[in-house]
Scaffold this active site. Structure first.
Site, PDB file in Angstrom:
ATOM      1  N   LYS A 158      27.758  -2.666  47.501  1.00 28.93           N
ATOM      2  CA  LYS A 158      26.460  -1.507  47.577  1.00 28.93           C
ATOM      3  C   LYS A 158      26.600  -2.674  49.292  1.00 28.93           C
ATOM      4  O   LYS A 158      26.848  -2.120  50.539  1.00 28.93           O
ATOM      5  CB  LYS A 158      25.361  -2.025  47.646  1.00 28.93           C
ATOM      6  CG  LYS A 158      24.346  -1.294  48.190  1.00 28.93           C
ATOM      7  CD  LYS A 158      23.026  -1.111  47.926  1.00 28.93           C
ATOM      8  CE  LYS A 158      22.780  -0.944  46.603  1.00 28.93           C
ATOM      9  NZ  LYS A 158      22.775   0.599  46.083  1.00 28.93           N
ATOM     10  N   GLY A 216      22.623   1.863  37.945  1.00 24.60           N
ATOM     11  CA  GLY A 216      21.701   1.762  36.640  1.00 24.60           C
ATOM     12  C   GLY A 216      21.376   0.451  36.486  1.00 24.60           C
ATOM     13  O   GLY A 216      19.827  -0.014  35.172  1.00 24.60           O
ATOM     14  N   MET A 220      20.971  -2.554  37.042  1.00 19.30           N
ATOM     15  CA  MET A 220      19.947  -3.853  37.042  1.00 19.30           C
ATOM     16  C   MET A 220      18.901  -2.823  38.870  1.00 19.30           C
ATOM     17  O   MET A 220      18.982  -1.715  38.757  1.00 19.30           O
ATOM     18  CB  MET A 220      21.083  -4.235  38.575  1.00 19.30           C
ATOM     19  CG  MET A 220      21.506  -5.435  37.673  1.00 19.30           C
ATOM     20  SD  MET A 220      22.589  -7.093  38.502  1.00 19.30           S
ATOM     21  CE  MET A 220      23.456  -5.758  39.995  1.00 19.30           C
ATOM     22  N   ARG A 266      30.594   4.797  47.996  1.00 20.73           N
ATOM     23  CA  ARG A 266      31.171   3.493  47.200  1.00 20.73           C
ATOM     24  C   ARG A 266      32.320   4.356  46.453  1.00 20.73           C
ATOM     25  O   ARG A 266      32.107   5.691  46.104  1.00 20.73           O
ATOM     26  CB  ARG A 266      30.202   2.834  45.735  1.00 20.73           C
ATOM     27  CG  ARG A 266      29.714   4.021  44.922  1.00 20.73           C
ATOM     28  CD  ARG A 266      28.574   2.582  43.748  1.00 20.73           C
ATOM     29  NE  ARG A 266      27.722   4.058  43.175  1.00 20.73           N
ATOM     30  CZ  ARG A 266      26.459   3.970  42.599  1.00 20.73           C
ATOM     31  NH1 ARG A 266      26.544   2.624  42.618  1.00 20.73           N
ATOM     32  NH2 ARG A 266      25.781   5.041  41.871  1.00 20.73           N
ATOM     33  N   HIS A 281      21.110   9.052  36.182  1.00 20.37           N
ATOM     34  CA  HIS A 281      20.893   8.633  34.659  1.00 20.37           C
ATOM     35  C   HIS A 281      22.168   8.966  34.164  1.00 20.37           C
ATOM     36  O   HIS A 281      23.147   8.029  33.272  1.00 20.37           O
ATOM     37  CB  HIS A 281      19.980   7.409  34.408  1.00 20.37           C
ATOM     38  CG  HIS A 281      20.835   6.243  33.652  1.00 20.37           C
ATOM     39  ND1 HIS A 281      20.533   6.513  32.370  1.00 20.37           N
ATOM     40  CD2 HIS A 281      21.003   4.548  34.634  1.00 20.37           C
ATOM     41  CE1 HIS A 281      21.111   4.868  32.056  1.00 20.37           C
ATOM     42  NE2 HIS A 281      21.408   4.455  32.987  1.00 20.37           N
ATOM     43  N   ARG A 293      57.876  -3.497   8.112  1.00 14.71           N
ATOM     44  CA  ARG A 293      56.965  -4.925   7.247  1.00 14.71           C
ATOM     45  C   ARG A 293      57.789  -4.942   5.887  1.00 14.71           C
ATOM     46  O   ARG A 293      56.394  -4.250   5.557  1.00 14.71           O
ATOM     47  CB  ARG A 293      55.608  -5.601   7.905  1.00 14.71           C
ATOM     48  CG  ARG A 293      55.460  -6.723   7.628  1.00 14.71           C
ATOM     49  CD  ARG A 293      54.336  -7.055   7.899  1.00 14.71           C
ATOM     50  NE  ARG A 293      53.074  -5.907   7.281  1.00 14.71           N
ATOM     51  CZ  ARG A 293      51.888  -6.483   7.444  1.00 14.71           C
ATOM     52  NH1 ARG A 293      51.582  -6.933   9.130  1.00 14.71           N
ATOM     53  NH2 ARG A 293      50.881  -4.798   7.151  1.00 14.71           N
ATOM     54  N   SER A 324      58.419 -10.750  16.172  1.00 15.06           N
ATOM     55  CA  SER A 324      57.059  -9.355  16.142  1.00 15.06           C
ATOM     56  C   SER A 324      55.906 -10.028  16.228  1.00 15.06           C
ATOM     57  O   SER A 324      55.399 -10.652  15.189  1.00 15.06           O
ATOM     58  CB  SER A 324      57.481  -7.775  15.317  1.00 15.06           C
ATOM     59  OG  SER A 324      56.423  -7.407  16.018  1.00 15.06           O
ATOM     60  N   TYR A 376      58.721  -5.013  24.288  1.00 16.13           N
ATOM     61  CA  TYR A 376      57.547  -4.148  23.763  1.00 16.13           C
ATOM     62  C   TYR A 376      56.235  -4.457  22.877  1.00 16.13           C
ATOM     63  O   TYR A 376      56.545  -5.098  22.865  1.00 16.13           O
ATOM     64  CB  TYR A 376      58.250  -3.100  22.886  1.00 16.13           C
ATOM     65  CG  TYR A 376      58.692  -3.654  21.104  1.00 16.13           C
ATOM     66  CD1 TYR A 376      57.644  -3.541  20.384  1.00 16.13           C
ATOM     67  CD2 TYR A 376      59.638  -4.244  20.834  1.00 16.13           C
ATOM     68  CE1 TYR A 376      57.726  -3.625  19.708  1.00 16.13           C
ATOM     69  CE2 TYR A 376      59.796  -4.870  20.082  1.00 16.13           C
ATOM     70  CZ  TYR A 376      58.990  -4.443  18.840  1.00 16.13           C
ATOM     71  OH  TYR A 376      58.728  -4.851  17.978  1.00 16.13           O
TER      72      TYR A 376
END
Length: 883
Positions: free
Chosen positions: A25, A104, A106, A339, A457, A619, A765, A852
């Site tokens: 901000k 919203g 804080m 923002r 909100h 596997r 892997s 990968y």
């Protein structure tokens, strides 16, 4: 604190690249000041000051107090007003400003500086007693809530009581006398709650407000928000002190929130809402239903045109869609915030593609701009259109955040959270949400509010989370106390089912079946850019042809983990599995395995057909055998009957298989050493399935993976076992098959001896689930009981089973990569644990040199985007994304 540390900065001293110090901000207010936009002046207390406050045992350092005094004097001089003065007083807002946007989460206090004397000065300066007392009552309530912690519902009750007595629907209908009476009542509530009069010293008000913002950095909802959005707890918040401008000074004043593009769809048009004669909190809190920004074009055309020009300038300046807050004071426009705007995944992708076409950003910047986790919003089901046509539409609201959801209705955040933790699909239904509802919103499938607009909100937070939301459904009479909602003549009570479509704002009675996600052309074009950029492959975890087909639809480049034990649980197979387990000699065990062979062979055949030439890492059996057996007496009796064996003998065998710590016990390759016939059957099934597929012209690339290897001799034994069977089957068929044999690296010892293992392994892997478990010494099944405490107390920043521990477990992976490739330069490397679809873990895998990652089908686009971003960041390109 370091020597020379400066805690307070005037707007004129900052710019947009100082966000780490001034918060988002503050840095953006400084930037708008720098480029000459109409910004009410002020100063920023830095994030360093917040951290110094906590380091100083929640006490403000003397240097900070001195710098605040100096900055306030400079602001008073610029504005030619004095804080709390009797004549034409300076009033200020005190707002939080974290490094990353936390809408919203804080706290904010407006109209600070008002007291019993300065309110009279404000009346004299403006000749508007109604405005002055309206500002004073707002200030007392916000100050009491934020700085002191008094419940705001007591103040709201007084306001509602007066409105009812005066037959007023909106606050704006109350007279100055009404508001003066409300101020007196508010001060009485304050004194009753604190034992002290409302503070009249404006300096005391200011310091208490600054301290309250510092404290709000660690309030529960802010901590939850940071945890959900991967924001560090160590950043601290800045505090922005800004001269007030007033949107509640009559019909020529107002306040609003707008986006430079539609945050739900990405459509290029100004999108927002405003209220006449209101302050900013009225819009975002959903207390009054605002007007569309388009209407401002008719009410105040010159203001609309000026705002449109500024909004376009700011989007071009920042190179991204902007979220703007503005106030109009007696016909003059002021900018209060800009923002990078929160947006849905669909909107984010469209905006990125459009901005590339417009020349605002490059393709590479567009790829970096999309948060990978956002894509989850696009990868899940929507309503079945045929079923939707039959559903009963009961209400309409604003389409605040797209997506479809159905669930049991709950009216309080804590109830929604509790029921969701039990596995229920939940919809949170509220009059309007507040920041305290953050955990309920996160746990719900969707949100409905009776009040509020597209920038309320509920709408903003839901869009950020990717949750469907219908806001401002005014037909709903929500009774949160009695836990029911009236929609016309219908009564919906807690636990009943509703369904919502956040893209249309429609609310339906009951449950509506869902259909799979469909990717539009915009998404497909974006993913084609991602695929062009990345070099690391993305495979999928899939255990059957159906899951493999889904993975291919999501763009998988092969299967990185097929868990063969998952093929054993079908009803027609489990009996043979159990017969194999309880056999007390090799012959009986082989007989049972022979029954399983055709099933496994056909599974692999169909899997290879789906993959059509893409690699498939299979596997071999990993879990301990006791997992396949029943443990309660009744089920044991049934199994004994099915197997035609003595129940006591069966019970004894089950007892023999029990282990104190099965995850570290008789599993993985250890099963093959004790029962080699198990892996022999699986190797035969893989070979026969491959031969059958190849006979039909299908290309096949099986990668046979041995789990839980920790020593070279384990791999030597199992590799020889597998090769003997596969080669025999190939010899019978006269076909040749290119297959590889590798190991799953999931024990710390395997990482240490990776150079040995690489002598016999064609690939590694990394099974990071087990590697994390063994590296930390945590049981995955039990860690949930205490990991929440670790996160809450800051011992861990992230849950290590969800986000890879790069320092510890990551170092083991890096060691294995280095040692493995030193031994075998062309060693193929991948990851198949849950971390393979988590963006920061994917980036680590790229940096570590893996070929990968493998993840669940629904996370494939996420992993692809993370892989592309990792490559771009490694090349030095980055995008300063506001979370």
């Amino acid at each position: 604190m370091e020597k020379g540390t400066k805690f307070v900065y005037a707007f004129a001293e900052g710019h947009k690249d100082m966000r780490q110090l001034l918060g988002g901000k503050g840095a953006n207010l400084a930037e708008m000041t720098r480029i000459g936009l109409p910004v009410p002046q002020g100063f920023i207390i830095s994030t360093q000051a917040c951290n110094a406050y906590y380091d100083n045992e929640t006490s403000m350092p003397a240097q900070l107090l001195e710098e605040i005094d100096h900055a306030l004097n400079q602001l008073e001089s610029k504005e030619d007003k004095q804080l709390g003065a009797k004549g034409n007083p300076l009033l200020v807002s005190v707002r939080s400003g974290a490094v990353f946007s936390m809408p919203g989460m804080m706290d904010t206090i407006l109209n600070l500086g008002l007291n019993d004397e300065s309110v009279e000065g404000l009346i004299e300066a403006t000749q508007n007693p109604r405005f002055a007392y309206d500002s004073y009552r707002r200030f007392i309530q916000m100050f009491a809530d934020v700085a002191i912690g008094l419940p705001k519902d007591k103040f709201e009750a007084v306001l509602e009581e007066v409105k009812q007595a005066k037959a007023c629907q909106d606050d704006t209908e109350l007279s100055s006398e009404d508001l003066q009476a409300i101020v007196a009542s508010y001060k009485a509530i304050y004194k009753e709650g604190t034992g002290q009069d409302f503070p009249q010293d404006p300096k005391e008000q200011l310091l208490l407000a600054v301290e309250a913002v510092f404290k709000s950095w660690n309030n529960p909802r802010a901590k939850v928000y940071r945890r959900l959005n991967d924001i560090s707890d160590k950043l601290g918040t800045a505090v922005t002190i800004q001269a007030m401008v007033f949107g509640n000074m009559g019909d020529k004043s107002g306040t609003g929130v707008a986006f430079t593009r539609n945050p739900s769809t990405g459509h290029k048009a100004l999108f927002g809402e405003y209220l006449i004669n209101a302050q900013g909190e009225d819009v975002v809190a959903g207390i009054r239903t605002p007007h569309s920004i388009d209407r401002l074009k008719e009410e105040m055309p010159h203001i609309y045109q000026e705002f449109l020009t500024i909004s376009q300038l700011l989007e071009k300046h920042y190179g991204d869609m902007q979220d703007l807050e503005f106030t109009i004071e007696r016909g003059k426009l002021f900018m209060l915030q800009t923002r990078n705007g929160k947006r849905t995944a669909k909107a984010a992708i469209k905006i990125a593609l459009d901005q590339v076409a417009e020349g605002l950003i490059s393709k590479k910047e567009a790829i970096l701009r999309i948060e990978p986790k956002q894509l989850e919003q696009l990868l899940h089901p929507s309503f079945d259109l045929e079923e939707l046509a039959k559903a009963e539409l009961v209400a309409r609201g604003l389409p605040a955040s797209p997506g479809a959801a159905c669930g049991h209705v709950y009216f309080h955040a804590e109830d929604a959270l509790r029921e969701a933790q039990k596995g229920k699909d939940v919809l949170l239904v509220r009059q309007e949400t507040s920041p305290e509802d953050i955990e309920g919103i996160n746990s719900a499938k969707g949100i409905i509010t009776a009040r509020g607009g597209m920038t309320s909100h509920a709408a903003v937070v839901a869009r950020g989370m990717g949750k469907p939301c219908v806001a401002g459904a005014s037909q709903l009479l929500v009774d949160e106390i009695n836990r029911q909602v009236a929609i016309g003549q219908k009564r919906i009570t807690e636990g009943d089912f509703l369904a919502i479509d956040g893209a249309s704002g429609q609310i339906y009675l009951g449950e509506i079946p869902m259909t799979s996600a469909v990717f539009d052309e915009v998404f497909q074009e974006f993913m084609s850019w991602v695929d062009e950029e990345r070099t690391m492959l993305v495979r999928s975890n899939a255990d059957n042809p159906r899951d493999a087909q889904k993975a291919m639809e999501f763009g998988a480049e092969g299967i990185g983990l097929c868990r063969t034990e998952h093929m054993f649980f079908d009803e027609e197979r489990i009996l043979a599995v159990r017969q194999m387990i309880v056999a007390d000699n090799v012959e009986d065990r082989v007989t049972a395995l022979d029954q399983l062979l055709p099933y496994q062979r056909d599974d692999f055949y169909h899997l290879f057909k789906v993959l059509n030439g893409k690699s498939c890492t299979i596997r071999l059996l990993d879990p301990p055998l006791h997992e396949f057996l029943p443990h309660d007496q009744e089920a044991i009796e049934v199994l004994a009957d099915q197997l035609s064996c003595d129940s006591q003998k069966l019970q004894k065998r089950i007892k023999e298989l029990e282990e104190f710590n099965p995850m570290l016990g008789h599993r993985g390759c250890r099963l093959a050493i004790t029962y080699p016939e198990i892996y022999q059957m699986q190797a035969k099934a893989i070979a026969q399935g491959a031969i059958k597929a190849m006979a039909e012209g299908v290309a096949v690339k099986p990668e046979i993976m041995v789990p839980l290897v920790s020593s070279l001799d384990e791999l030597k034994f199992t590799r020889a076992l597998i090769e003997e069977v596969v080669e025999l089957e190939l010899e019978k068929s006269s076909l040749s098959l290119s297959y590889t044999i590798g190991t799953m690296i999931e024990t710390p010892r395997a990482c240490v001896v990776a150079d040995d293992l690489a002598q016999l392994a064609d690939f590694f892997s990394f099974g990071t689930n087990d590697l994390t478990q063994m590296g930390f010494g945590f049981s995955r099944d039990d860690a949930g009981k205490f990991l929440g405490d670790y996160l809450e107390k800051g011992i861990f920043e992230k849950e290590p089973f969800q986000v890879l521990d790069q320092k510890g477990i990551g170092s083991l992976i890096q060691m294995a990569v280095k040692r493995g490739r030193n031994s075998k330069a062309q060693l193929k490397l991948g990851i198949c644990g849950e971390h393979g679809g988590e963006p920061s873990s994917v980036e680590f895998c790229y940096q570590a040199g893996l070929d990968y990652v493998s993840c669940s089908p629904f996370r494939i686009p996420i992993a692809k985007l993370a892989a592309a971003q990792a490559k771009l960041k490694a090349s030095g390109l980055d995008c300063d994304k506001d979370k």
